[in-house]
Write an enzyme that holds these catalytic residues in place. Structure first.
Site, PDB file in Angstrom:
ATOM      1  N   THR A  85       0.825  -1.216   0.000  1.00 39.26           N
ATOM      2  CA  THR A  85       0.000   0.000   0.000  1.00 39.26           C
ATOM      3  C   THR A  85       0.856   1.261   0.000  1.00 39.26           C
ATOM      4  O   THR A  85       0.453   2.293  -0.527  1.00 39.26           O
ATOM      5  CB  THR A  85      -0.936  -0.031   1.225  1.00 39.26           C
ATOM      6  OG1 THR A  85      -1.804  -1.144   1.065  1.00 39.26           O
ATOM      7  CG2 THR A  85      -1.766   1.220   1.354  1.00 39.26           C
ATOM      8  N   TYR A 141      -8.252   1.121  -3.849  1.00 43.03           N
ATOM      9  CA  TYR A 141      -6.924   1.410  -4.385  1.00 43.03           C
ATOM     10  C   TYR A 141      -6.244   0.123  -4.801  1.00 43.03           C
ATOM     11  O   TYR A 141      -6.716  -0.964  -4.490  1.00 43.03           O
ATOM     12  CB  TYR A 141      -6.065   2.156  -3.354  1.00 43.03           C
ATOM     13  CG  TYR A 141      -5.619   1.275  -2.210  1.00 43.03           C
ATOM     14  CD1 TYR A 141      -6.444   1.025  -1.128  1.00 43.03           C
ATOM     15  CD2 TYR A 141      -4.364   0.656  -2.231  1.00 43.03           C
ATOM     16  CE1 TYR A 141      -6.049   0.200  -0.092  1.00 43.03           C
ATOM     17  CE2 TYR A 141      -3.963  -0.175  -1.200  1.00 43.03           C
ATOM     18  CZ  TYR A 141      -4.820  -0.387  -0.138  1.00 43.03           C
ATOM     19  OH  TYR A 141      -4.413  -1.211   0.884  1.00 43.03           O
ATOM     20  N   THR A 171       1.621  -4.496   4.167  1.00 43.54           N
ATOM     21  CA  THR A 171       1.453  -4.802   5.593  1.00 43.54           C
ATOM     22  C   THR A 171       0.861  -6.196   5.834  1.00 43.54           C
ATOM     23  O   THR A 171       1.017  -6.746   6.916  1.00 43.54           O
ATOM     24  CB  THR A 171       0.551  -3.755   6.274  1.00 43.54           C
ATOM     25  OG1 THR A 171      -0.715  -3.743   5.619  1.00 43.54           O
ATOM     26  CG2 THR A 171       1.184  -2.378   6.233  1.00 43.54           C
ATOM     27  N   ASP A 172       0.198  -6.766   4.808  1.00 48.83           N
ATOM     28  CA  ASP A 172      -0.523  -8.035   5.040  1.00 48.83           C
ATOM     29  C   ASP A 172       0.396  -9.160   5.516  1.00 48.83           C
ATOM     30  O   ASP A 172       0.035  -9.926   6.408  1.00 48.83           O
ATOM     31  CB  ASP A 172      -1.235  -8.500   3.752  1.00 48.83           C
ATOM     32  CG  ASP A 172      -2.423  -7.616   3.396  1.00 48.83           C
ATOM     33  OD1 ASP A 172      -2.789  -6.747   4.214  1.00 48.83           O
ATOM     34  OD2 ASP A 172      -2.980  -7.790   2.295  1.00 48.83           O
ATOM     35  N   LYS A 200       0.194  -7.982  12.652  1.00 48.20           N
ATOM     36  CA  LYS A 200      -0.775  -7.012  12.142  1.00 48.20           C
ATOM     37  C   LYS A 200      -2.063  -7.258  12.924  1.00 48.20           C
ATOM     38  O   LYS A 200      -2.644  -8.337  12.846  1.00 48.20           O
ATOM     39  CB  LYS A 200      -0.985  -7.199  10.636  1.00 48.20           C
ATOM     40  CG  LYS A 200      -1.913  -6.160  10.042  1.00 48.20           C
ATOM     41  CD  LYS A 200      -2.010  -6.250   8.527  1.00 48.20           C
ATOM     42  CE  LYS A 200      -2.911  -5.128   8.011  1.00 48.20           C
ATOM     43  NZ  LYS A 200      -3.016  -5.090   6.552  1.00 48.20           N
ATOM     44  N   GLU A 208      -2.862 -29.646  27.776  1.00 46.07           N
ATOM     45  CA  GLU A 208      -3.973 -30.590  27.597  1.00 46.07           C
ATOM     46  C   GLU A 208      -3.631 -31.678  26.578  1.00 46.07           C
ATOM     47  O   GLU A 208      -4.253 -32.723  26.540  1.00 46.07           O
ATOM     48  CB  GLU A 208      -5.231 -29.839  27.152  1.00 46.07           C
ATOM     49  CG  GLU A 208      -5.906 -29.084  28.296  1.00 46.07           C
ATOM     50  CD  GLU A 208      -7.193 -28.431  27.846  1.00 46.07           C
ATOM     51  OE1 GLU A 208      -8.209 -29.122  27.721  1.00 46.07           O
ATOM     52  OE2 GLU A 208      -7.180 -27.204  27.614  1.00 46.07           O
TER      53      GLU A 208
HETATM   54  N1  ASP Z   1      -2.677  -5.577   0.626  1.00 45.52           N
HETATM   55  C1  ASP Z   1      -1.651  -4.640   0.985  1.00 45.52           C
HETATM   56  C2  ASP Z   1      -0.330  -5.379   1.045  1.00 45.52           C
HETATM   57  O1  ASP Z   1      -0.041  -6.051   1.973  1.00 45.52           O
HETATM   58  C3  ASP Z   1      -1.974  -3.991   2.265  1.00 45.52           C
HETATM   59  C4  ASP Z   1      -0.940  -2.992   2.741  1.00 45.52           C
HETATM   60  O2  ASP Z   1       0.161  -2.863   2.283  1.00 45.52           O
HETATM   61  O3  ASP Z   1      -1.285  -2.311   3.736  1.00 45.52           O
HETATM   62  O4  ASP Z   1       0.412  -5.292   0.130  1.00 45.52           O
END
Ligand code: ASP
Length: 353
Positions: free
Chosen positions: A37, A50, A116-117, A189, A310
């Site tokens: 992103t 986007y 971020t994923d 995340k 367990e």
């Molecule tokens: N889908 C995006 C990615 O991980 C989300 C992001 O970058 O926040 O590339």
């Protein structure tokens, strides 16, 4: 006598120039861009639609000219993808590139821009495969570059400040997002849309960046980078490891694809402290009998999956993931399987890393 005085003056001037040059030398920070992103563009500054991985490293650098005051910057585009499409191949390429760059005297630190994923997985993979104590920082953004109040530029700036600072050395691979500096082992995340998404819910952030400087208060006792035994420099692929998700009434056949398709390891994203539903317990035993290594992790977001609770791990030869969530347990299991197939040795790795 005059000649001697002249010579010592010249020597003094040379020494002064050398000293000032070193004192003023800006660190050399290399930026490896992979997309996400932070490199995404949308139709408007306010709408949420986007596409990730659209703009190049050069546009990202142009958006933050202030980083040139902090360090000498070199940028390189490795791939330009949404990190939902991350592959083992890109991980191996990144590990090799980072190791090659850090082995030279001309690179003091590295920043990797990333979606971020799957950032937490890439960070942990590099944490175990980079052979240097120089800083490596991953960063990204939750808002695309075209959004109002895009978070990418400040994240990139803070990451360069962190990678350029000698106090960031020897802390393992770091994630710098929204002003926080976090470790690769425990960071997840935690929110699908908020800019305050990366947190280490069990251990806390290592520190924060403020006014262009990193401040640290915590470090990890887990092994990483120069202490790690895992070396992927000669590897073309990683062992196949999948994740099975547990839930009420889970159907036994969810396990079937894992049994005869070349899987070397299975992570069970279990219930609570890694518990296993009776519907699939026999299938996990069957997997183990076929030589597949089974790691019990948890779908519960915080707390460890402990040994011998367990579930009788000794009797079933299962491995407990401790603080690693299923996706990070997968990273460690893939690397562990490049070394050994012995479940006891792999359990030891899960205590150490
Ligand atoms: N889908 C995006 C990615 O991980 C989300 C992001 O970058 O926040 O590339």
């Amino acid at each position: 006598m005059n000649k001697l005085r002249h010579l010592s003056m010249v020597l003094l001037m040379i020494a002064a120039t050398v000293l000032t040059t070193f004192a003023d030398r800006k660190p050399n920070v290399y930026i490896l861009a992979t997309g996400g992103t932070i490199a995404g563009t949308g139709a408007s500054a306010t709408s949420s639609g986007y596409t990730s991985g659209q703009v190049t490293i050069h546009s990202l650098l142009d958006a933050v000219p202030q980083i040139q005051d902090i360090a000498n910057i070199t940028g390189e585009q490795v791939v330009n993808i949404g990190s939902q499409n991350m592959t083992d191949d890109v991980w191996l390429t990144l590990a090799r590139r980072v190791n090659d760059l850090l082995a030279t005297d001309s690179v003091d630190g590295i920043v990797i821009t990333h979606g971020t994923d799957t950032m937490e997985e890439t960070a942990f993979f590099l944490n175990l495969t980079v052979k240097s104590n120089k800083p490596v920082v991953l960063t990204g953004a939750m808002r695309p570059s075209t959004a109002m109040s895009a978070d990418g530029p400040l994240n990139l700036y803070n990451s360069v400040c962190t990678a350029a600072d000698p106090s960031s050395k020897g802390r393992g691979v770091l994630i710098v997002m929204n002003g926080l500096i976090l470790g690769a082992h425990g960071t997840q995340k935690m929110n699908t849309v908020s800019v305050q998404t990366f947190q280490d819910p069990n251990g806390g952030a290592f520190g924060y960046v403020y006014n262009s400087k990193p401040y640290y208060s915590l470090y990890t006792t887990k092994l990483h980078t120069t202490e790690s035994v895992f070396d992927v420099s000669g590897l073309k692929e990683l062992p196949k490891v999948g994740i099975v998700y547990a839930y009420s009434n889970v159907y036994p056949d969810v396990m079937d694809p894992y049994l005869h398709n070349g899987y070397k390891g299975i992570i069970h994203a279990g219930l609570g402290n890694g518990n296993i539903h009776k519907n699939i317990f026999p299938k996990l035993d069957e997997a183990r009998k076929e030589g597949i290594v089974v790691v019990r992790s948890s779908r519960t977001p915080t707390g460890p999956t402990t040994e011998f609770d367990e579930v009788d791990d000794k009797a079933h030869e299962f491995v407990a993931s401790w603080e690693l969530n299923p996706q990070k347990a997968r990273v460690l299991l893939m690397l562990a399987l490049t070394k050994t197939n012995d479940w006891k040795k792999i359990q030891e790795y899960f205590r150490q890393y």
